[in-house]
Design a protein around this motif. Sequence first.
Motif, PDB file in Angstrom:
ATOM      1  N   ARG A 163      38.593  41.977  38.105  1.00 39.34           N
ATOM      2  CA  ARG A 163      38.026  40.686  38.062  1.00 39.34           C
ATOM      3  C   ARG A 163      36.972  40.446  36.997  1.00 39.34           C
ATOM      4  O   ARG A 163      35.958  40.898  36.875  1.00 39.34           O
ATOM      5  N   GLU A 164      37.513  39.341  36.020  1.00 42.63           N
ATOM      6  CA  GLU A 164      36.535  38.945  34.715  1.00 42.63           C
ATOM      7  C   GLU A 164      35.988  37.858  35.167  1.00 42.63           C
ATOM      8  O   GLU A 164      36.621  36.697  35.571  1.00 42.63           O
ATOM      9  N   ILE A 165      34.576  37.577  35.158  1.00 47.74           N
ATOM     10  CA  ILE A 165      33.785  36.800  35.215  1.00 47.74           C
ATOM     11  C   ILE A 165      33.277  35.915  33.876  1.00 47.74           C
ATOM     12  O   ILE A 165      32.385  36.986  33.414  1.00 47.74           O
ATOM     13  N   ILE A 166      33.490  34.882  33.625  1.00 46.69           N
ATOM     14  CA  ILE A 166      33.123  34.362  32.324  1.00 46.69           C
ATOM     15  C   ILE A 166      31.895  33.572  32.584  1.00 46.69           C
ATOM     16  O   ILE A 166      31.925  32.619  33.343  1.00 46.69           O
ATOM     17  N   LEU A 167      30.770  33.656  32.035  1.00 48.64           N
ATOM     18  CA  LEU A 167      29.578  33.177  32.366  1.00 48.64           C
ATOM     19  C   LEU A 167      28.919  32.457  31.042  1.00 48.64           C
ATOM     20  O   LEU A 167      28.892  33.209  29.925  1.00 48.64           O
ATOM     21  N   ARG A 215      30.298  38.347  29.930  1.00 47.94           N
ATOM     22  CA  ARG A 215      31.639  38.777  30.501  1.00 47.94           C
ATOM     23  C   ARG A 215      31.161  39.841  31.403  1.00 47.94           C
ATOM     24  O   ARG A 215      30.812  40.885  31.067  1.00 47.94           O
ATOM     25  N   VAL A 216      31.597  39.543  32.628  1.00 43.46           N
ATOM     26  CA  VAL A 216      31.160  40.744  33.739  1.00 43.46           C
ATOM     27  C   VAL A 216      32.558  40.982  34.487  1.00 43.46           C
ATOM     28  O   VAL A 216      33.368  40.287  34.685  1.00 43.46           O
ATOM     29  N   TYR A 217      32.542  42.412  34.608  1.00 46.90           N
ATOM     30  CA  TYR A 217      33.980  42.970  35.094  1.00 46.90           C
ATOM     31  C   TYR A 217      33.561  43.847  36.514  1.00 46.90           C
ATOM     32  O   TYR A 217      32.846  44.398  36.545  1.00 46.90           O
ATOM     33  N   ILE A 250      42.522  40.196  35.572  1.00 48.66           N
ATOM     34  CA  ILE A 250      43.143  40.740  34.320  1.00 48.66           C
ATOM     35  C   ILE A 250      43.561  42.088  34.571  1.00 48.66           C
ATOM     36  O   ILE A 250      43.095  42.825  35.575  1.00 48.66           O
ATOM     37  N   GLU A 251      44.384  42.588  34.038  1.00 51.99           N
ATOM     38  CA  GLU A 251      45.026  44.039  34.067  1.00 51.99           C
ATOM     39  C   GLU A 251      43.867  44.981  33.344  1.00 51.99           C
ATOM     40  O   GLU A 251      43.250  44.575  32.522  1.00 51.99           O
TER      41      GLU A 251
END
Length: 300
Positions: A4-8, A55-57, A88-89
């Motif tokens: 899970r990519e979180i765009i901040l 970017r947090v994963y 995302i993969e």
Amino acid sequence: MRYREIILNIPKEIAEEFTDFLDEIGVAGYYEILFDREVPRAPDEEIISDDTKFRVYLAEEDRENETKLLIFLKATAGESFYWEARWIETKEYEEAYKEFYKPFTVGTYRVIPTWEKETAASTTPEGILPLLINPGLAFGTGHHETTRLVLGRMGYLSLNGKKIADVGTGSGILSVAAAKSGASKILAVDIDPNSVRSATFNRDENGIAPGQMIVEEGGFDHEAVQNENWDLLIANITFAVLKANIQKIASIKTDHFLFSGVITERKEEFLELLKDRLGGEGIHFLEDTGWELIEWKRKG
């Protein structure tokens, strides 16, 4: 596997607290996207933005931390943040940072992504030392002000033949720089296994012998950090971590320290802490957009 990519986009003023929170809850990875430039900001030049991008994963099975992140941001930033999330993969997760990581020069060093190493020789001016760095998801691209501050100062220090401990090594960029500057032994430690893997990879990419740059998991209480004699201790770590470990720092067998990661608002508090616990005095100070470099010497 998916991530899970979180765009901040969050206020700069909470960035340090936010990274401390990310470390505390244990996300799969994160990085801050910082403004990349070849020259330092002039003293009277305005900061480009009051916001900063992250970017947090999160691992696919990690549902709880996404909720924790949202609650934290609501409590600390109110409505002053932007949030976007997507799946995302694994390949995208591993390659994401490359989009934002370009070569640049700071002091006597040229930081070059490992995937551009074929052009390293032709793009590095004479007298400048190339550092081949693949940060992965470890802290330490060299873009952050704190890393730039340390790299800039290292170029003025005589490191040839010196023994150096680099605590909180991240990508290993500062240890690689020390090795390229002739340090005889560097011990690079980090509590994050991802950082240990990243620093080891970068050491090998730069052709540095494992005996010259030793990379291990650990912190200020690492046995060798505590028991061996060092010519210099480098710690590019946040004020909160430095404060929590001040007794361990004071017991390290060195008279020379290079600290970064302290924000200007906490500088005086940190200096008082150093005077009280280490003794000695600051011998060099430098500030960059609210971050401080503190070089400290205590009497031998």
